[in-house]
Enzyme design. Sequence first.
Site, PDB file in Angstrom:
ATOM      1  N   HIS A  83       0.874  -1.181   0.000  1.00 28.62           N
ATOM      2  CA  HIS A  83       0.000   0.000   0.000  1.00 28.62           C
ATOM      3  C   HIS A  83       0.910   1.228   0.000  1.00 28.62           C
ATOM      4  CE1 HIS A  83      -2.663   3.070   1.874  1.00 28.62           C
ATOM      5  NE2 HIS A  83      -3.583   2.484   1.141  1.00 28.62           N
ATOM      6  N   ASP A 117     -10.385  -2.811   1.860  1.00 30.07           N
ATOM      7  CA  ASP A 117      -9.948  -1.888   0.822  1.00 30.07           C
ATOM      8  C   ASP A 117     -10.638  -2.203  -0.503  1.00 30.07           C
ATOM      9  OD1 ASP A 117      -7.909  -0.752  -1.302  1.00 30.07           O
ATOM     10  OD2 ASP A 117      -7.411   0.185   0.607  1.00 30.07           O
TER      11      ASP A 117
END
Length: 355
Positions: free
Chosen positions: A56, A257
Amino acid sequence: MSHTATVAATTTLKVLKYLSPSCQQVVEEEFTATTARVLIRSNLGDPKLWPTIDQHICNGAALVSSGHYADMAAVVGEYIWRAYRGKDAEAPGINVGHMEVTKTYIALEPQPPEGQWLEMEVNLVVPENSCGDIIDATTHCTFRKIKPDGKKVEDLAECTIEFEFYYNWLAEWSSQAGLLKSKIANLWTRAQTEASGDVQLMHTKKAYDLFRSFVDYGPKYQNMAEVVCDMKALEATSKLALQTDPAEDCLGPYYLDASCHVSGFVCNTADEDIKKNAYISHGFDGMKITPRFNPYPGADIQNYVHMKPMPSDSSILEGDVYVLQDGEVVGLWEGVRFKKIPRRILNVFLPPRKR
């Protein structure tokens, strides 16, 4: 399954309760009839957790995401619920709300030998004027960056947890399912028939190449198989194909996510001057993900969002992200917000990581 862990920077081996890769150590816990306090610590460099952070990358830096905090809140919320209701009790709807990330936690690469540590403090209170049941409680969560010895460095984020009956959510959302499916179908039709180029259909590679202008997602996060986006109206839908391995991966951050990041995609790809600006997560009002969200291989999962400028601050875009599985609404992210930041400023408070 039992796990052994050592409290950061202590020399005496101490067996600590392990909840999940994101909630590795229950350092303290205290329960009364109407209050609870739980203190959790986790090492970012843990082999199970680290890939969810290292994949990420925002503006070149590996970050602990708001989805990571939301996963921790959901795990601890369920732990507290079962502490009161019994280990075999059916999980409630856990509404993770009022998420505000005030400081970014940048992960170092390589990780230092002592690791980087994150602490979560959870405090629950059942109001005196209620019926006294945990379902009436409001729980406040604070996330902190700490040193290996447990000393606080700075506060990072905060949120609340509320226990609700998710069947009520499903009943409410069922009345909206038809309209949502119509909006999704309309986007697909326009992408295939309109010549203006305002509505675009993108597959995984193109979508994540565009996303990479700000967020560089690793393979396990690249879960949008197809995206249809109206660049002018800031409206989008995506079909999800989860890339994770349930037997090996820490699923929470990836799943959360995946269910929501079409919102960030809309913001960071539709801006007229993408080279000068970026939209960063500014929190959300509520995360309601039910047990009906079951991203098994081949599952029919899609989401939908319509982002709009906030009336009080046009530099912030906000919207609700609906998650549908097999045509049923199974989750909702309420009031997801992204704030426009000039990249010249972003490079100051979010400098790219040094390798």
